[in-house]
Design an enzyme around this catalytic site. Structure first.
Site, PDB file in Angstrom:
ATOM      1  N   LYS A  26     -17.702  -1.899  59.381  1.00  0.00           N
ATOM      2  CA  LYS A  26     -18.995  -2.539  59.589  1.00  0.00           C
ATOM      3  C   LYS A  26     -19.235  -3.628  58.542  1.00  0.00           C
ATOM      4  CE  LYS A  26     -22.153   0.471  60.845  1.00  0.00           C
ATOM      5  NZ  LYS A  26     -22.940   1.654  60.449  1.00  0.00           N
ATOM      6  N   ARG A  96     -26.780   1.612  55.675  1.00  0.00           N
ATOM      7  CA  ARG A  96     -25.849   1.948  56.758  1.00  0.00           C
ATOM      8  C   ARG A  96     -24.509   2.405  56.205  1.00  0.00           C
ATOM      9  NH1 ARG A  96     -25.857  -3.459  60.314  1.00  0.00           N
ATOM     10  NH2 ARG A  96     -25.287  -1.950  61.933  1.00  0.00           N
ATOM     11  N   GLY A 105     -21.674   8.439  64.456  1.00  0.00           N
ATOM     12  CA  GLY A 105     -22.574   9.554  64.220  1.00  0.00           C
ATOM     13  C   GLY A 105     -22.287  10.330  62.955  1.00  0.00           C
ATOM     14  N   MET A 107     -23.096   9.554  59.832  1.00  0.00           N
ATOM     15  CA  MET A 107     -24.359   9.639  59.122  1.00  0.00           C
ATOM     16  C   MET A 107     -25.355   8.727  59.814  1.00  0.00           C
ATOM     17  SD  MET A 107     -25.782   8.759  55.470  1.00  0.00           S
ATOM     18  CE  MET A 107     -26.621   7.415  56.263  1.00  0.00           C
ATOM     19  N   ARG A 352     -17.542  -4.831  66.594  1.00  0.00           N
ATOM     20  CA  ARG A 352     -16.281  -4.102  66.349  1.00  0.00           C
ATOM     21  C   ARG A 352     -15.495  -4.125  67.647  1.00  0.00           C
ATOM     22  NH1 ARG A 352     -19.522   1.401  65.834  1.00  0.00           N
ATOM     23  NH2 ARG A 352     -20.639   1.156  67.763  1.00  0.00           N
ATOM     24  N   HIS A 468     -12.968  27.340  75.364  1.00  0.00           N
ATOM     25  CA  HIS A 468     -11.547  27.715  75.274  1.00  0.00           C
ATOM     26  C   HIS A 468     -10.762  27.101  76.432  1.00  0.00           C
ATOM     27  CE1 HIS A 468      -8.030  30.362  76.038  1.00  0.00           C
ATOM     28  NE2 HIS A 468      -7.940  30.322  74.711  1.00  0.00           N
ATOM     29  N   ARG A 574      18.749  21.250  81.024  1.00  0.00           N
ATOM     30  CA  ARG A 574      18.934  22.637  80.582  1.00  0.00           C
ATOM     31  C   ARG A 574      19.524  23.421  81.734  1.00  0.00           C
ATOM     32  NH1 ARG A 574      13.697  21.093  79.950  1.00  0.00           N
ATOM     33  NH2 ARG A 574      12.802  20.926  77.860  1.00  0.00           N
ATOM     34  N   GLU A 756      20.327  21.404  65.579  1.00  0.00           N
ATOM     35  CA  GLU A 756      19.085  22.165  65.630  1.00  0.00           C
ATOM     36  C   GLU A 756      19.072  23.303  64.634  1.00  0.00           C
ATOM     37  OE1 GLU A 756      18.622  23.749  69.589  1.00  0.00           O
ATOM     38  OE2 GLU A 756      20.775  23.930  69.847  1.00  0.00           O
ATOM     39  N   SER A 775      22.391  15.200  69.415  1.00  0.00           N
ATOM     40  CA  SER A 775      21.027  15.144  69.926  1.00  0.00           C
ATOM     41  C   SER A 775      20.213  16.105  69.065  1.00  0.00           C
ATOM     42  CB  SER A 775      20.995  15.567  71.394  1.00  0.00           C
ATOM     43  OG  SER A 775      19.663  15.556  71.842  1.00  0.00           O
ATOM     44  N   GLY A 777      17.735  18.565  68.283  1.00  0.00           N
ATOM     45  CA  GLY A 777      16.903  19.527  69.003  1.00  0.00           C
ATOM     46  C   GLY A 777      15.812  19.959  68.049  1.00  0.00           C
ATOM     47  N   THR A 778      14.764  19.153  67.983  1.00  0.00           N
ATOM     48  CA  THR A 778      13.791  19.352  66.901  1.00  0.00           C
ATOM     49  C   THR A 778      12.864  20.539  67.133  1.00  0.00           C
ATOM     50  OG1 THR A 778      12.530  17.590  67.944  1.00  0.00           O
ATOM     51  CG2 THR A 778      13.813  17.011  65.999  1.00  0.00           C
ATOM     52  N   ASN A 779      12.862  21.116  68.349  1.00  0.00           N
ATOM     53  CA  ASN A 779      12.072  22.343  68.505  1.00  0.00           C
ATOM     54  C   ASN A 779      12.695  23.456  67.677  1.00  0.00           C
ATOM     55  OD1 ASN A 779      10.602  20.908  70.327  1.00  0.00           O
ATOM     56  ND2 ASN A 779      11.422  21.925  72.134  1.00  0.00           N
ATOM     57  N   ASP A 780      13.994  23.719  67.915  1.00  0.00           N
ATOM     58  CA  ASP A 780      14.657  24.773  67.152  1.00  0.00           C
ATOM     59  C   ASP A 780      14.826  24.373  65.692  1.00  0.00           C
ATOM     60  OD1 ASP A 780      14.947  27.019  68.698  1.00  0.00           O
ATOM     61  OD2 ASP A 780      16.718  26.262  69.750  1.00  0.00           O
ATOM     62  N   CYS A 842      15.852  15.307  71.561  1.00  0.00           N
ATOM     63  CA  CYS A 842      15.472  15.864  72.856  1.00  0.00           C
ATOM     64  C   CYS A 842      14.427  16.965  72.716  1.00  0.00           C
ATOM     65  CB  CYS A 842      16.690  16.390  73.593  1.00  0.00           C
ATOM     66  SG  CYS A 842      17.492  17.748  72.741  1.00  0.00           S
ATOM     67  N   TYR A 862      18.137   6.751  70.997  1.00  0.00           N
ATOM     68  CA  TYR A 862      17.221   7.005  72.107  1.00  0.00           C
ATOM     69  C   TYR A 862      16.339   8.214  71.818  1.00  0.00           C
ATOM     70  CZ  TYR A 862      20.233  10.893  73.534  1.00  0.00           C
ATOM     71  OH  TYR A 862      20.934  12.069  73.565  1.00  0.00           O
TER      72      TYR A 862
HETATM   73  P1  ADP Z   1     -24.037   3.337  63.591  1.00  0.00           P
HETATM   74  O1  ADP Z   1     -22.880   3.278  62.673  1.00  0.00           O
HETATM   75  O2  ADP Z   1     -24.421   4.722  63.980  1.00  0.00           O
HETATM   76  O3  ADP Z   1     -23.897   2.402  64.738  1.00  0.00           O
HETATM   77  P2  ADP Z   1     -25.726   1.372  62.354  1.00  0.00           P
HETATM   78  O4  ADP Z   1     -25.624   1.220  60.891  1.00  0.00           O
HETATM   79  O5  ADP Z   1     -25.022   0.379  63.168  1.00  0.00           O
HETATM   80  O6  ADP Z   1     -25.298   2.845  62.738  1.00  0.00           O
HETATM   81  O7  ADP Z   1     -27.259   1.375  62.710  1.00  0.00           O
HETATM   82  C1  ADP Z   1     -27.744   1.793  63.961  1.00  0.00           C
HETATM   83  C2  ADP Z   1     -28.751   0.817  64.487  1.00  0.00           C
HETATM   84  O8  ADP Z   1     -29.783   0.597  63.562  1.00  0.00           O
HETATM   85  C3  ADP Z   1     -28.197  -0.571  64.741  1.00  0.00           C
HETATM   86  O9  ADP Z   1     -27.558  -0.659  65.968  1.00  0.00           O
HETATM   87  C4  ADP Z   1     -29.447  -1.405  64.724  1.00  0.00           C
HETATM   88  O10 ADP Z   1     -30.083  -1.349  65.976  1.00  0.00           O
HETATM   89  C5  ADP Z   1     -30.291  -0.703  63.707  1.00  0.00           C
HETATM   90  N1  ADP Z   1     -30.203  -1.432  62.452  1.00  0.00           N
HETATM   91  C6  ADP Z   1     -29.322  -1.256  61.447  1.00  0.00           C
HETATM   92  N2  ADP Z   1     -29.544  -2.162  60.462  1.00  0.00           N
HETATM   93  C7  ADP Z   1     -30.580  -2.907  60.860  1.00  0.00           C
HETATM   94  C8  ADP Z   1     -31.279  -4.013  60.309  1.00  0.00           C
HETATM   95  N3  ADP Z   1     -30.922  -4.536  59.142  1.00  0.00           N
HETATM   96  N4  ADP Z   1     -32.290  -4.537  61.006  1.00  0.00           N
HETATM   97  C9  ADP Z   1     -32.638  -4.015  62.198  1.00  0.00           C
HETATM   98  N5  ADP Z   1     -32.044  -3.002  62.780  1.00  0.00           N
HETATM   99  C10 ADP Z   1     -31.014  -2.430  62.124  1.00  0.00           C
HETATM  100 MG    MG Z   2      17.456  24.721  71.018  1.00  0.00          MG
HETATM  101 MG    MG Z   3     -23.866   0.575  64.830  1.00  0.00          MG
END
Ligand code: ADP
Ligand code: MG
Ligand code: MG
Length: 892
Positions: A26, A96, A105, A107, A352, A468, A574, A756, A775, A777-780, A842, A862
């Site tokens: 970022k 950020r 997500g 932080m 990004r 699961h 085999r 192997e 060849s 035989g990396t499992n064994d 293999c 190969y």
């Molecule tokens: P994440 O990594 O979860 O995408 P961000 O750091 O990109 O988190 O922030 C999430 C949102 O917060 C951004 O998409 C933007 O909408 C808002 N945001 C972050 N910084 C600013 C800023 N300087 N001004 C206005 N909105 C901001």
């Molecule tokens: Mg074998």
């Molecule tokens: Mg973001």
């Protein structure tokens, strides 16, 4: 002095997009966009080196960090003419997090930092919009208290809900300034009750609190788990970006949104995204209001009446489209952009490389190359080999009729049709009889593994995407639909009740693990094929690939599949799999249970034509390509009768009584069969078994060569050898048989061995005196190097990976540190003796991209993998070849 802090803003920046190691993805891209002159609010990034320092020094910052941050804040203040903490003209910032690899997500971002009772009033006065100022303040208190002080989110929801209820409001936008004032008082009371010091009013204290929370979050459970799942090293650390706020919540000429420069699910070159008017940050993803489309076309497609940005704010939309083009041209890849509009002015807050599905990745790479933006080798680098797995499962025929009777979660992709079975034992038994089964359970547990393995597909009525069943099915590549609430199982009655139908075990179902659909009866499936963008990209990959890719296959069907996916031969056939056929197993058992060589030879004579016809078929399919055939490998007891019925059958067929058969079976019992009488040890002690197999191979090769006129290249492979002497004995026999069948003049055959066992790798120079190919035989080799039996590893492998003793399951990704040394040694010593020795792999690892990259680095000729992984291996091998070239453009 170390530079800890990197500024950006106003058309310049200390950082660049290739500094993501230091600035996080970022931070690096904000710096780059600022230099490009895009409208980026000014700010600064505290580098990942500070995070490393923080954890290396008992959670303390470098001494000079404070001063550097003060200076960076002063820079923003000067640029914008505002003061951080200034009661009349307050500068607000966002804090950020941003690691090298995107960790969504990990932080939550803190927005509107710098607000307190005074600055909120100042902001109200300055903007003339008290409601906006208070809306921002309440957001800040909630976010800061949640993220930094750890106060539960629902306590704030309660306050807001009760204010809304008292006034009869449904939407946040209904609240007036006075209402927000009341909410803010309630929020502050919550913080006072829940924390020792209450809500901090000092802007700098707020700032350091938020910065500390970001660095602290690097070691929270969520982040640790995420890193483990995605193989991100703990040592990377996160950066922290502090940036001046812009506001999307100042009125109806404000908005916030997310855009992709191309469609991330199809890869189509259309602008794609969503926005919300009068909103801030997370509102778009939080699902509080329905976001609106960016383009008119998308709105019409969705049949929505909410106006698109193209219609509602045409001027800003035009600027955004312009920026879309500039960013894509600059980064040369599809971008995922976050933006905010403040009173008609557009700001870009992040870009990004966008996440995409496998079909989209292929289309985008091929399109960008056709447009001359990237070259072929870069296109090849762009697609994640493992993601191709999504495209290599059978799919439902889109033209086939389907009767959907229930829907669950799309837990593991692919489609399957088969008969309903209600428990794992039935699944195994019926699959053993050649039936295709769908295992239907409430939920699966580790005891069901054998049944899941035997099933073509799995349905559960409970459990989610990480249940699961879902996890195991994905691991095994079995289609799975989980949590189908509409299905009720009556196991006692052997019935499944669904949508008014009562189905019995044995009735037919079709499932689509990609959509979560469960369908009555059979819906036709189609095998995946290489066509379109997929085929184009694979052709480009082949141009850049040094290693050959072969397949592990023994049946004609598998061999054909492998060929259609571009395999250049068979790396492992085999032969024991060919013995399990109903009519053959009896002969095999008679052979094994014979106590005299004569009786054994009689049984082998009956097996010879069957084996020969197998090989004729394989050689015919694989014309012109090498076919490596491994002589019998497993311990004989695997072929022994198990049930009383089987004993009686064998006794009758062999003309002996049941006790004799039972006695012989007991004699063959071993306490550790994996290390027992198997591999070439069988060939040494029962030479007639290997002799029959060699005769079958060479007679078949001669026959196909004579009849088709094509080159046939049989490679006879001796398993589990650890000495040259074993090879010499067997090679003498092979050469004698070759002379007897006249193979010597008519074709070239090779005799080689598997590596192997650790001793084989160590003595590879001696083995190479006899062997014409190796060849691995990396499992064994993994089993024998680590002293771990693969079949028994499930009980502890999870703990070993969790506790960081092993990075990965060594049976999935080659243990380069340990087993890799033996492979490297085997290669070096083998080549010392025989410079042109053919070298391949293999084991299961032959289809794993990271292991393939290792194979390239040690110079194997190969890799060989299961037919459905051949395209993955082709791409991974190409990327491994390209790795030595200068790296392509990587950002995001
Ligand atoms: P994440 O990594 O979860 O995408 P961000 O750091 O990109 O988190 O922030 C999430 C949102 O917060 C951004 O998409 C933007 O909408 C808002 N945001 C972050 N910084 C600013 C800023 N300087 N001004 C206005 N909105 C901001
Ligand atoms: Mg074998
Ligand atoms: Mg973001």
């Amino acid at each position: 002095m170390t530079k800890w802090v990197y500024n950006f803003g106003g058309g310049e920046a200390d950082g660049r997009s290739d500094m993501r190691d230091l600035l996080g993805g970022k931070g690096a891209n904000l710096a780059e966009m600022s230099t490009l002159g895009l409208p980026v609010p000014p700010g600064f990034t505290i580098s990942t080196a500070v995070c490393t320092h923080f954890y290396d020094n008992g959670r303390r910052y470098p001494d000079d960090l404070n001063a550097a941050v003060d200076e960076a804040i002063a820079r923003i203040e000067k640029r914008l003419g505002m003061g951080f903490g200034d009661a009349h003209n307050p500068l607000l910032v966002s804090v950020r997090s941003g690691a090298r690899a995107s960790m969504p997500g990990m932080m939550d971002t803190v927005l509107n930092l710098g607000l307190n009772d005074e600055t909120a009033e100042g902001l109200a006065k300055k903007t003339g919009d008290r409601r906006f100022a208070l809306d921002s303040y309440r957001r800040f208190i909630q976010m800061y208290s949640g993220v930094v002080l750890g106060v539960d989110h629902y306590l704030f929801e309660d306050v807001l809900d009760s204010t809304k209820r008292a006034n009869g409001f449904t939407l946040d936008t209904d609240l007036t300034a006075a209402d927000w004032e009341e909410v803010i008082e309630g929020y502050k009371r919550v913080v006072a009750d829940e924390t020792p010091d209450g809500f901090p009013q000092d802007a700098r204290e707020q700032l350091w609190g938020a910065v500390g929370a970001v660095f602290g979050s690097w070691q929270n459970q969520r982040a640790i788990t995420y890193r483990r799942l995605h193989n991100i090293p703990d040592a990377w650390g996160t950066a922290v970006t502090v940036q001046a706020m812009v506001f999307g919540n100042m009125g109806n000429d404000c908005a916030t949104g997310v855009a992709f420069t191309r469609d991330p699910s199809t890869g189509e070159n259309v602008f794609y995204g969503e926005y919300l008017i009068n909103a801030q940050g997370e509102d778009v993803v939080a699902g509080i209001r329905t976001p609106q489309s960016l383009t008119r076309a998308a709105r019409e497609n969705a049949g929505s009446r909410l106006p698109s940005m193209e219609e509602e704010m045409p001027a800003v939309f035009g600027q955004l489209v312009d920026i879309r083009d500039r960013l894509e041209a600059h980064y040369k890849d599809m971008q995922d952009i976050e933006f905010t509009i403040q009173q008609g002015d557009l700001f870009i807050l992040q870009t990004r490389n966008g996440k995409r599905t496998a079909p989209a990745a292929l289309k985008i790479a091929v399109d960008l190359c056709h447009d001359g933006v990237i070259d072929e080798s870069e296109a090849v680098r762009r697609v994640e080999p493992a993601s191709l797995d999504q495209l290599l499962h059978p799919r439902l025929d889109p033209d086939a009729e389907r009767n959907v009777i229930a829907k669950g979660l799309p837990a593991s992709p692919g489609a399957a049709a088969g008969i309903i079975v209600l428990n794992a034992d039935d699944a195994e038994a019926r699959a053993g009889r050649g039936e295709t089964v769908i295992l239907v359970r409430e939920e699966t547990s580790p005891e069901d593994i054998h049944g899941m393995h035997a099933a073509a597909g799995i349905v559960t009525t409970r459990g989610g995407m990480t249940s699961h069943a879902a996890v195991v099915a994905r691991g095994m590549g079995r289609p799975c639909v989980s949590g189908v609430g509409g299905i009720r199982i009556d196991e006692q009655a052997g019935k499944v009740i669904v949508a008014g139908h009562t189905l019995a075990a044995g009735d037919r179902l079709t499932i689509d693990g990609g959509t979560g659909e469960v369908m009555l009866g059979d819906v036709g499936t189609i095998q995946p094929t290489l066509s379109g963008d997929f085929a184009t990209l694979m052709a480009w990959a082949d141009k850049h690939r040094r290693m050959r890719v072969r397949a592990n296959a023994e049946t004609p069907a598998d061999a054909r599949t492998a060929l259609s996916f571009g395999a250049e031969g068979i790396g492992l056939c085999r032969t024991e799999h060919m013995f399990f056929d109903q009519e053959r197993i009896t002969e095999v058992r008679r052979m094994i249970l014979s106590t005299t060589e004569t009786a054994r030879r009689a049984a082998l004579d009956r097996l010879l034509p069957m084996q020969r016809s197998d090989f004729v078929e394989l050689f015919t399919i694989m014309r012109g390509f090498p076919v490596t055939i491994r002589l019998l490998d497993p311990p004989l007891h695997e072929f022994l009768p198990r049930s009383d019925g089987d004993f009686a059958d064998v006794a009758e067929a062999a003309g002996v009584d049941v006790p004799t058969v039972r006695h012989r079976a007991l004699q063959l019992h071993e306490s550790n069969p994996m290390l027992g009488h198997r591999g070439c040890r069988l060939g040494i002690t029962y030479p007639e078994i290997y002799e029959m197999q060699v005769r079958a191979i060479l007679e078949a090769a001669v026959e196909v060569a004579r009849e088709s006129g094509d080159t046939v290249i049989p490679e006879i492979m001796i398993p589990l050898a650890f000495s040259r002497e074993e090879l010499d004995i067997l090679k003498t026999m092979i050469d004698r048989v070759a002379t007897e069948v006249g193979a010597g003049e008519k074709l070239t055959y090779l005799v080689g061995t598997m590596i192997e066992l650790p001793r084989a790798a160590l003595c590879a120079d001696k083995l190479a005196q006899s062997a014409e190919f190796f060849s691995f035989g990396t499992n064994d080799l993994t089993q024998t190097t680590l002293g771990i039996s693969r079949d028994d590893a499930t009980n502890f492998m999870g703990a070993y990976v969790d506790q960081g003793i092993l990075d990965r399951d060594p049976f999935t990704t080659l243990d380069q540190e340990g087993v890799g040394q033996l492979v490297r040694l085997g290669v070096e010593r083998g080549r010392e003796t025989r410079p042109d020795i053919k070298l391949g792999i293999c084991g299961e690892h032959g289809g794993d991209p990271d292991s393939i990259s290792f194979c390239e680095s040690v110079g194997l000729d190969y890799v060989s993998c299961s037919p459905f992984r051949v395209p993955i291996a082709r791409l991974a091998a190409a990327q491994a070849s390209l790795k030595s070239d200068p790296p392509g453009h990587r950002t995001g």
